[in-house]
Scaffold this motif. Structure first.
Motif, PDB file in Angstrom:
ATOM      1  N   UNK A  80       0.870  -1.180   0.000  1.00  0.00           N
ATOM      2  CA  UNK A  80       0.000   0.000   0.000  1.00  0.00           C
ATOM      3  C   UNK A  80       0.902   1.224   0.000  1.00  0.00           C
ATOM      4  N   UNK A  81       0.791   2.053  -1.027  1.00  0.00           N
ATOM      5  CA  UNK A  81       1.701   3.182  -1.179  1.00  0.00           C
ATOM      6  C   UNK A  81       1.036   4.545  -1.002  1.00  0.00           C
ATOM      7  N   UNK A  82      -0.254   4.658  -1.328  1.00  0.00           N
ATOM      8  CA  UNK A  82      -0.937   5.952  -1.190  1.00  0.00           C
ATOM      9  C   UNK A  82      -2.362   5.729  -0.714  1.00  0.00           C
ATOM     10  N   UNK A  83      -2.909   6.788  -0.126  1.00  0.00           N
ATOM     11  CA  UNK A  83      -4.304   6.765   0.325  1.00  0.00           C
ATOM     12  C   UNK A  83      -4.968   8.056  -0.112  1.00  0.00           C
ATOM     13  N   UNK A  84      -6.261   7.979  -0.342  1.00  0.00           N
ATOM     14  CA  UNK A  84      -6.987   9.166  -0.778  1.00  0.00           C
ATOM     15  C   UNK A  84      -8.483   8.963  -0.695  1.00  0.00           C
ATOM     16  N   UNK A  85      -9.222   9.908  -1.273  1.00  0.00           N
ATOM     17  CA  UNK A  85     -10.678   9.895  -1.207  1.00  0.00           C
ATOM     18  C   UNK A  85     -11.245  10.410  -2.521  1.00  0.00           C
ATOM     19  N   UNK A  86     -12.318   9.764  -2.957  1.00  0.00           N
ATOM     20  CA  UNK A  86     -13.102  10.261  -4.093  1.00  0.00           C
ATOM     21  C   UNK A  86     -14.453  10.718  -3.543  1.00  0.00           C
ATOM     22  N   UNK A  87     -14.763  11.986  -3.757  1.00  0.00           N
ATOM     23  CA  UNK A  87     -16.034  12.545  -3.284  1.00  0.00           C
ATOM     24  C   UNK A  87     -16.900  12.873  -4.489  1.00  0.00           C
ATOM     25  N   UNK A  88     -18.103  12.324  -4.503  1.00  0.00           N
ATOM     26  CA  UNK A  88     -19.041  12.521  -5.609  1.00  0.00           C
ATOM     27  C   UNK A  88     -20.334  13.077  -5.036  1.00  0.00           C
ATOM     28  N   UNK A  89     -20.841  14.145  -5.629  1.00  0.00           N
ATOM     29  CA  UNK A  89     -22.106  14.743  -5.202  1.00  0.00           C
ATOM     30  C   UNK A  89     -23.273  13.897  -5.701  1.00  0.00           C
ATOM     31  N   UNK A  90     -24.155  13.568  -4.779  1.00  0.00           N
ATOM     32  CA  UNK A  90     -25.350  12.798  -5.117  1.00  0.00           C
ATOM     33  C   UNK A  90     -26.513  13.769  -5.286  1.00  0.00           C
ATOM     34  N   UNK A  91     -27.110  13.844  -6.479  1.00  0.00           N
ATOM     35  CA  UNK A  91     -28.220  14.792  -6.663  1.00  0.00           C
ATOM     36  C   UNK A  91     -29.415  14.487  -5.775  1.00  0.00           C
ATOM     37  N   UNK A  92     -29.590  13.229  -5.344  1.00  0.00           N
ATOM     38  CA  UNK A  92     -30.702  12.895  -4.462  1.00  0.00           C
ATOM     39  C   UNK A  92     -30.449  13.343  -3.032  1.00  0.00           C
ATOM     40  N   UNK A  93     -29.169  13.441  -2.654  1.00  0.00           N
ATOM     41  CA  UNK A  93     -28.799  13.914  -1.318  1.00  0.00           C
ATOM     42  C   UNK A  93     -27.697  14.957  -1.455  1.00  0.00           C
ATOM     43  N   UNK A  94     -28.070  16.166  -1.833  1.00  0.00           N
ATOM     44  CA  UNK A  94     -27.040  17.173  -2.115  1.00  0.00           C
ATOM     45  C   UNK A  94     -26.237  17.581  -0.885  1.00  0.00           C
ATOM     46  N   UNK A  95     -26.792  17.416   0.301  1.00  0.00           N
ATOM     47  CA  UNK A  95     -26.084  17.847   1.510  1.00  0.00           C
ATOM     48  C   UNK A  95     -25.147  16.778   2.052  1.00  0.00           C
ATOM     49  N   UNK A  96     -25.252  15.552   1.550  1.00  0.00           N
ATOM     50  CA  UNK A  96     -24.391  14.467   2.022  1.00  0.00           C
ATOM     51  C   UNK A  96     -23.705  13.815   0.827  1.00  0.00           C
TER      52      UNK A  96
END
Length: 222
Positions: free
Chosen positions: A76-92
């Motif tokens: 394991x060499x790197x860590x990260x996050x992918x954040x995607x906006x959900x149109x059904x739950x725009x606040x989460x």
């Protein structure tokens, strides 16, 4: 003569004892009835599932080496996050945790809602195209679990890789870049060549003639 003695009274017969009524058996109550032993549940015979613990820390740019059964291992060499906006739950917005791993000398990914149950993924670029967002890599490798729990799409456990040590991961071999073939240049169509007969009819294709003068235009002898 003396008086006659009165006869002695006869003893009264003893009354026969009345038969006692037999006790009527009462219906057994639920508490008096013998209870069957409860059947053992399958979970009672199984050891509790141990969840990974976030305790692995690798500093100075080193990776974490994990190894499982059957000579399966990775770094394991790197860590990260992918954040995607959900149109059904725009606040989460939906967040996916990503680990870049090295298998042999190729880069791949493991991803999931957290680091406790991960699914196998392709290269980082392929994962970004699949999920639909860029990976925001951490400046330093995050704290990792003591073992990686690899699961299927349905959440079933596929493999367990235990942490062994921190160290320098092998270099990743760059994927070969496919060379783009040059597109063929379209040639402009050439006009068809006229045949000699057609050229002769139009005065084309024949040898040029000299200047012709009518007869008698130049006096003879000159």
């Amino acid at each position: 003569m003396g008086e006659a003695e009165a006869p002695a009274p006869k003893p009264k017969p003893k009354p026969k004892p009345k038969p006692k009524p037999k006790p009527v058996a009462k219906p057994a109550e639920a508490s008096d009835a013998p209870q069957a032993a409860p059947l053992p549940t399958p979970a009672a015979n199984l050891a509790p599932v141990k969840l990974p613990e976030l305790i692995v820390v690798c500093d100075n740019g080193q990776g974490a080496f994990y190894e499982g059964q059957g000579a399966v291992s990775l770094w394991v060499t790197r860590s990260g996050t992918i954040t995607v906006d959900n149109p059904l739950r725009p606040l989460t917005p939906e967040a996916t945790r990503v680990l870049q791993v090295v298998l042999g000398n190729k880069a791949a990914t493991a991803f999931g809602p957290d680091l406790l149950a991960l699914r196998r993924g392709g290269s980082p670029a392929a994962l970004e195209a699949t999920i639909g967002g860029p990976v925001r890599w951490d400046e330093q490798l995050t704290v990792l679990p003591d073992f990686l729990n690899i699961v299927s799409e349905a959440g079933e456990a596929l493999a367990r890789l235990d942490y062994r040590r921190c160290g320098d991961a092998p270099e990743v071999k760059a994927a070969p870049v496919a060379k783009a073939k040059p597109k063929p240049v379209a040639k402009s169509p050439r006009p068809p060549k006229a045949s000699a007969a057609e050229g002769a009819g139009r005065g084309e294709g024949a040898a040029p003639r000299g200047l012709q003068l009518p007869q008698g235009a130049i006096p003879a002898g000159q």
